[in-house]
Design a protein around this motif. Structure first.
Motif, PDB file in Angstrom:
ATOM      1  N   ARG A  43     -24.562 -15.625  28.482  1.00  0.00           N
ATOM      2  CA  ARG A  43     -24.010 -15.257  27.161  1.00  0.00           C
ATOM      3  C   ARG A  43     -24.251 -13.779  26.880  1.00  0.00           C
ATOM      4  O   ARG A  43     -23.369 -13.075  26.395  1.00  0.00           O
ATOM      5  CB  ARG A  43     -24.656 -16.108  26.064  1.00  0.00           C
ATOM      6  N   ALA A  95     -21.963 -11.604  28.714  1.00  0.00           N
ATOM      7  CA  ALA A  95     -20.578 -11.635  28.254  1.00  0.00           C
ATOM      8  C   ALA A  95     -20.316 -10.655  27.110  1.00  0.00           C
ATOM      9  O   ALA A  95     -19.192 -10.210  26.940  1.00  0.00           O
ATOM     10  CB  ALA A  95     -20.210 -13.052  27.821  1.00  0.00           C
ATOM     11  N   VAL A  96     -21.345 -10.353  26.323  1.00  0.00           N
ATOM     12  CA  VAL A  96     -21.095  -9.503  25.144  1.00  0.00           C
ATOM     13  C   VAL A  96     -21.469  -8.042  25.379  1.00  0.00           C
ATOM     14  O   VAL A  96     -21.460  -7.243  24.453  1.00  0.00           O
ATOM     15  CB  VAL A  96     -21.856 -10.038  23.896  1.00  0.00           C
ATOM     16  N   ALA A 103     -10.480 -20.596  29.234  1.00  0.00           N
ATOM     17  CA  ALA A 103     -11.106 -20.247  27.950  1.00  0.00           C
ATOM     18  C   ALA A 103     -12.608 -20.319  28.122  1.00  0.00           C
ATOM     19  O   ALA A 103     -13.109 -20.854  29.109  1.00  0.00           O
ATOM     20  CB  ALA A 103     -10.659 -21.236  26.879  1.00  0.00           C
ATOM     21  N   CYS A 104     -13.339 -19.792  27.137  1.00  0.00           N
ATOM     22  CA  CYS A 104     -14.801 -19.870  27.188  1.00  0.00           C
ATOM     23  C   CYS A 104     -15.289 -21.285  26.889  1.00  0.00           C
ATOM     24  O   CYS A 104     -14.721 -21.973  26.036  1.00  0.00           O
ATOM     25  CB  CYS A 104     -15.415 -18.959  26.131  1.00  0.00           C
ATOM     26  N   ASP A 105     -16.331 -21.700  27.547  1.00  0.00           N
ATOM     27  CA  ASP A 105     -17.221 -22.781  27.077  1.00  0.00           C
ATOM     28  C   ASP A 105     -16.683 -24.208  27.047  1.00  0.00           C
ATOM     29  O   ASP A 105     -17.474 -25.137  26.923  1.00  0.00           O
ATOM     30  CB  ASP A 105     -17.723 -22.483  25.653  1.00  0.00           C
ATOM     31  N   ALA A 119     -19.368 -21.519  30.249  1.00  0.00           N
ATOM     32  CA  ALA A 119     -20.001 -20.298  29.733  1.00  0.00           C
ATOM     33  C   ALA A 119     -18.895 -19.332  29.318  1.00  0.00           C
ATOM     34  O   ALA A 119     -17.715 -19.626  29.504  1.00  0.00           O
ATOM     35  CB  ALA A 119     -20.874 -19.700  30.831  1.00  0.00           C
ATOM     36  N   PRO A 120     -19.274 -18.176  28.756  1.00  0.00           N
ATOM     37  CA  PRO A 120     -18.258 -17.204  28.372  1.00  0.00           C
ATOM     38  C   PRO A 120     -17.497 -16.691  29.607  1.00  0.00           C
ATOM     39  O   PRO A 120     -18.052 -16.605  30.691  1.00  0.00           O
ATOM     40  CB  PRO A 120     -19.057 -16.066  27.745  1.00  0.00           C
ATOM     41  N   VAL A 121     -16.254 -16.339  29.367  1.00  0.00           N
ATOM     42  CA  VAL A 121     -15.395 -15.893  30.455  1.00  0.00           C
ATOM     43  C   VAL A 121     -14.719 -14.599  30.034  1.00  0.00           C
ATOM     44  O   VAL A 121     -14.127 -14.534  28.957  1.00  0.00           O
ATOM     45  CB  VAL A 121     -14.285 -16.939  30.701  1.00  0.00           C
ATOM     46  N   ALA A 122     -14.784 -13.592  30.885  1.00  0.00           N
ATOM     47  CA  ALA A 122     -14.119 -12.320  30.574  1.00  0.00           C
ATOM     48  C   ALA A 122     -12.612 -12.491  30.751  1.00  0.00           C
ATOM     49  O   ALA A 122     -12.158 -13.171  31.669  1.00  0.00           O
ATOM     50  CB  ALA A 122     -14.648 -11.220  31.483  1.00  0.00           C
TER      51      ALA A 122
END
Lengths: 830, 165
Positions: free
Chosen positions: A551, A554-555, A733-735, A767-770
């Motif tokens: 996470r 990702a940010v 998509a994320c998550d 998980a988050p995805v770019a």
């Protein structure tokens, strides 16, 4: 209104006003006041005083030669006994009302409603139905809205006793819509009871906690006692014994102060159940129950529960013979799911104590079959998953039995028996529910507005969203399954799984938890083995650490000095988690993983030991083998690719995905912009392959509100078509590959919902995805898939070249396009 | 001749009375209206005193906004701050943890450093792991700052500006 103190004071005043008057009218009025005040006296001073007042009223009525008033005293006595749960006394009082008593329609309704309730209490369905339907019809014919509300609500309670939870919830909702001026407190308690039976223990607890605050504020002591009793049962079901004991203690004290003996006995039963589960004071429980059960015929649900508990307690004292003898009085009777599963548990344990493992297994299998049959009655994914809670003790015992036996084939079979039972049921199907559609449409509108709001407007919208979500969940819970479409299938045994492993060239790894340890059951074409992996908290900590690293990564802002730090941290977390599964999948064959609830967010494809290998993550091995096959009649439109707003690379991605399947240059394809929620539902209802590129959100607490964001707002798992026609869905998509589990290891989330509703395989991320990484990986994946490579193999190839894409994994069963590229029908970009 | 003490000197020597209170209150109101004390002045004073007493380097905030190019709306809301000073970078991120509290998750570019979390009324200390991760669970929301002590005894400690959790 429920202001009992004020009512009692007003009745006192009325009696004083009549003092000294000696004419017939005054006598009769005094009797009527007494009949009315018996109800308030029950609440304020308890049963004894209420009955004394009614006896006095009856004497006066006879003296006044009023058959009408005398009949009314019997009706009211029945009402009072129903209120304290004494069904026998209630029926005796109500039967004393002559058929030709000159009661008005409203009083007749009261008579039949309470007769119905007493029969509901005794689980006598035909008698209860007859009485309540009579009350409903009389009320409807005379425009008695309040009575009609009560009769209808009680018919809902009857469906509940009859084991039909969707019908109970549906009828309660219908009754609740009536414009009746009746206090809804009791109705809410009953609603909580149904939620509890459905295993929706958190929702039941929250409804009861609200009701308790009101009852305490209004000083409704009887109500406080009853709510506390139900809270104790919630705690017990959830396994929180300390809290259960405290609630049961409160309930017992309060109910005793109102002489509600039937309810006091129920509270005592809860306390004794806690003792038996904990293994404390078991001797005294046996002594108390032996007294209570002496001569019991096992007629009422309460009597039957007491008999079962005594048997369990005797077994705990090491006396299986006495336990079995106790159960012998039960015979066949109508029991709730929880009660039936409790009996299976006690009988299985008796067999184990007598060293008859085959008999024990028979009881476990039977309990499992009954649980699945109950889950199948509902088309609500929530209810299906929640019901597994009732099987918690049974499944733990069964798995412990198998582990203690040391036979790997038995462990594999047993774990599979209890795994994601709701996914053994054929895909959930139900007619589209217009009300559910309207409610979710409104939620989408509010969520979208909320996303664009700030300050006070946002606060107001958040409150509206918070109020609407439980309404949607409630509506979903009351949806019944379409009878013909759903059947339970039996879980696969070790031999069948080995054959399936051989056919697919796969190694099957089922992860499960027992007594705080994660174990792995490994099935290959040649071998079966069970390995302990380590304490649950240790694995949970490793997963959480990786999740946090992913996470944070990702940010990161572009050019952040932390990029290298987080890359290193993530790599070390992945390596640590990988080492926890050390040795489970040597070699390079394909792997099927069934994670336990604690491992719901593991990005399997990211693990170094699985990189580049085809991996499928399944709710259960049975689901992996028997997952919905290719549709008999291929959908007209074979591939749909849609994207949501707010991301740069999704439009080009969707064009490239369609080009992969249908040929041509992605740049040539017409782009109508971000798709709507309707487009998504339509695509899932018709296309063979659906690709969705959008913002995604997994809701941990309410997994069926997990969503992907489209042009008009989020599409929720709640509104997916039933069944989903698509065989393969990719959620770029994320998550939304994550799932949440309640006790019972039943997974819930957006991807899992797609599988429950009929999709064969879903590619999604935990998980988050770019945005850019997703674009590249998805285009490459669809190009391989369109050439006919199976999904797990195609994805393995993508991850080999783009390791960061390993946060995506394939869920469900293996899948390959039946008609490789170039022959599909035209599909436009949306 | 000894001068007679001025009237105001006599008054000044006397204990404060009601009139003094009134005048002081009016003065306070006047300043509160025309030149109020900055809300964070006390924190800044404490912060300056800490730097002085620790002989610490002050870290700068490098970035505080997440530039979410990820496919999840949730990440728009993730609160993450990165600090840097003298070759040391630290990122802290928060996760809600019950009413009025948050878990603080951190990553530093050096492993094994000592991290001190300064809340209003207390401090807590932990050591970052090999990869620089550190965690503080259940921190009360409000202003906090971090003091980072590196393994190199020659390196001065680094203090971060206070951030709002």
């Amino acid at each position: 209104m429920g202001r009992f103190d004020a009512a009692a004071a007003a009745a006192e005043e009325a009696v004083r006003a009549l003092d000294g008057l000696d004419d017939d009218e005054a006598h009769q009025l005094r009797v009527r006041v007494d009949i009315t005040r018996a109800w308030t006296e029950l609440e304020v001073h308890g049963l004894g005083r209420a009955l004394r007042i009614l006896r006095r009223a009856r004497r006066e009525a006879r003296r006044a030669r009023s058959p009408f008033l005398e009949a009314l005293t019997h009706v009211q006595e029945g009402v009072v006994h129903v209120r304290v749960g004494d069904w026998g006394a209630a029926l005796a009082a109500l039967d004393a009302v002559p058929d030709d008593a000159p009661l008005d329609p409203s009083q007749r309704c009261a008579q039949y409603i309470n007769r119905g309730l007493a029969h509901v209490g005794r689980a006598d369905i035909p008698e209860a139905t007859a009485a309540l339907e009579t009350a409903r019809d009389i009320a409807a014919a005379h425009g008695l809205v309040d009575q009609e509300f009560k009769a209808r609500h009680n018919l809902a309670c009857l469906a509940f006793v009859d084991g039909d939870l969707p019908k109970a919830l549906g009828r309660m909702r219908e009754a609740d819509r009536m414009e009746a001026a009746v206090s809804r407190d009791r109705a809410r308690l009953d609603h909580a009871e149904v939620l509890l039976e459905a295993g929706l223990v958190d929702d039941a607890r929250s409804a009861l906690t609200d009701a308790l605050a009101h009852a305490q504020a209004d000083r409704h002591r009887l109500e406080v006692g009853e709510i506390s009793l139900r809270l104790a049962r919630c705690d017990l079901l959830a396994g929180d014994l300390d809290r259960a004991r405290s609630h049961a203690r409160t309930a017992q004290a309060v109910l005793r102060s109102r002489q509600a003996e039937g309810l006091v006995r129920e509270a005592a039963m809860v306390r004794m159940t806690i003792d038996v589960v904990e293994g404390t004071r078991v001797e005294s429980v046996v002594a108390d129950l032996a007294r209570r059960n002496a001569g019991a015929t096992g007629d009422s649900p309460a009597d039957r529960a007491a008999v079962r508990l005594e048997a369990e307690a005797r077994l705990a004292l090491g006396d299986p013979d006495a336990a079995e003898a106790r159960l012998a009085v039960l015979g066949r009777g109508r029991d709730s799911l929880a009660a039936t599963l409790h009996e299976s548990l006690v009988r299985a344990r008796i067999a184990l104590a007598r060293h008859r493992p085959d008999d024990a297994e028979r009881h476990f299998v039977e309990g499992n079959r009954i649980l699945a049959a109950h889950q199948f009655l509902s088309s609500s994914l929530d209810v299906r998953a929640a019901m597994a809670l009732h099987g918690r003790r049974l499944s733990s015992s069964d798995v412990e039995r198998a582990l203690a036996g040391g036979d790997a084939a038995d462990v594999v079979r047993t774990v599979e028996r209890w795994r994601a039972v709701s996914h053994r049921i054929n895909p959930v199907s139900a007619p589209t529910d217009p009300e559910l559609t309207d409610l979710t449409r409104e939620l989408r509108r509010l969520r979208r507005l909320l996303g664009d709001s700030e300050g006070a407007a946002a606060t107001a919208l958040a409150a509206q969203v918070a109020a609407l979500e439980p309404q949607i969940a409630d509506r979903e819970w009351s949806l019944a399954a379409e009878g013909a479409a759903a059947e339970t299938s039996t879980p696969l045994g070790a031999d069948e799984l080995q054959a399936a492993a051989a056919a697919a060239g796969a190694r099957l790894v089922g992860l499960f938890e027992s007594r705080g340890t994660v174990h792995a059951a490994v099935v290959t074409d040649r071998s079966l083995a069970v390995h302990p992996l380590g304490p649950v908290p240790d694995l949970v900590a490793l997963v959480l650490r990786l999740r946090r690293d992913l996470r944070a990564r990702a940010v990161l802002a572009p050019g952040s000095p932390m990029a290298a730090v987080l890359a290193r941290a993530t790599a070390s977390s992945v390596a640590a988690l990988d080492s926890a599964f050390d040795g489970l999948w040597p070699g390079d064959e394909r792997v099927v993983v069934v994670p336990s609830g604690s491992l719901a967010t593991v990005p399997w494809s990211l693990l170094p030991s699985l990189r580049g290998r085809p991996v499928t993550v399944a709710p259960s091995l049975t689901r992996w083998v028997r997952g919905p096959a290719h549709r008999a009649s291929p959908a007209a439109q074979t591939v749909r690719a849609l994207y949501g707003p707010g991301l740069v690379r999704t439009g080009p991605e969707v064009r490239a995905v369609l080009a992969a399947w249908h040929g041509g240059d992605p740049g040539d394809r017409y782009d109508a912009g971000p798709a709507s929620s309707r487009d998504v539902v339509d695509a899932l209802g018709g296309a063979r392959v659906v690709h969705l590129a959008a913002h995604g959100t997994h809701e941990v607490q309410s997994p069926l509100f997990s969503s992907v964001r489209m042009a008009d707002g989020p599409v929720f798992a709640h509104e997916l078509p039933r069944p989903v026609a698509s065989e393969h869905v990719t959620l770029a998509a994320c998550d939304v590959g994550q799932f949440s589990t309640r006790a019972g290891d039943e997974p819930l989330g957006l991807s899992i919902a797609l599988l429950s509703l009929g999709a064969c395989a879903v590619l999604a991320a935990v998980a988050p995805v770019a945005d850019d990484a997703a674009h590249d990986a998805m285009v490459a994946y669809h190009r391989t898939l369109a050439r006919g490579t199976d999904a797990a193999q195609a994805w393995a190839g993508v991850v080999e070249h783009q390791p960061d894409a390993g946060v995506f994994c394939l869920y469900g069963s293996d899948w390959a396009a039946p008609h490789p590229a170039r022959e599909g029908a035209a599909a436009g970009v949306r | 001749m000894t001068p007679t003490p001025e009237h105001e000197f006599l008054l000044a020597a006397a204990p404060l009375d009601e009139v003094d209170d009134l005048v002081l209150a009016e003065l306070r109101d006047l300043y509160a209206h025309h030149d109020p004390m900055p809300g964070d002045l006390l924190d800044r004073i404490k912060f300056s005193m800490s730097i002085a007493s620790l002989e610490a380097e002050v870290a700068e905030i490098v970035s505080s906004a997440s530039l979410a190019t990820v496919r999840g709306t949730e990440y728009d809301r993730v609160e993450t701050v990165t600090f840097a000073s003298d070759g040391l970078s630290v990122m802290v991120s928060t996760e809600p943890s019950g009413a009025g509290r948050a878990d603080v998750l951190g990553w530093s570019s050096e492993g094994l450093i000592e991290v001190e979390l300064r809340e209003r009324g207390r401090t807590r200390t932990t050591t970052a792991d090999d990869e620089g991760r550190f965690t503080f669970i259940g921190v009360e929301r409000g202003l906090v700052s971090f003091v980072l002590r590196r393994t190199d005894p020659e390196a001065p400690p680094v203090i971060t500006p206070a951030i709002e959790l």
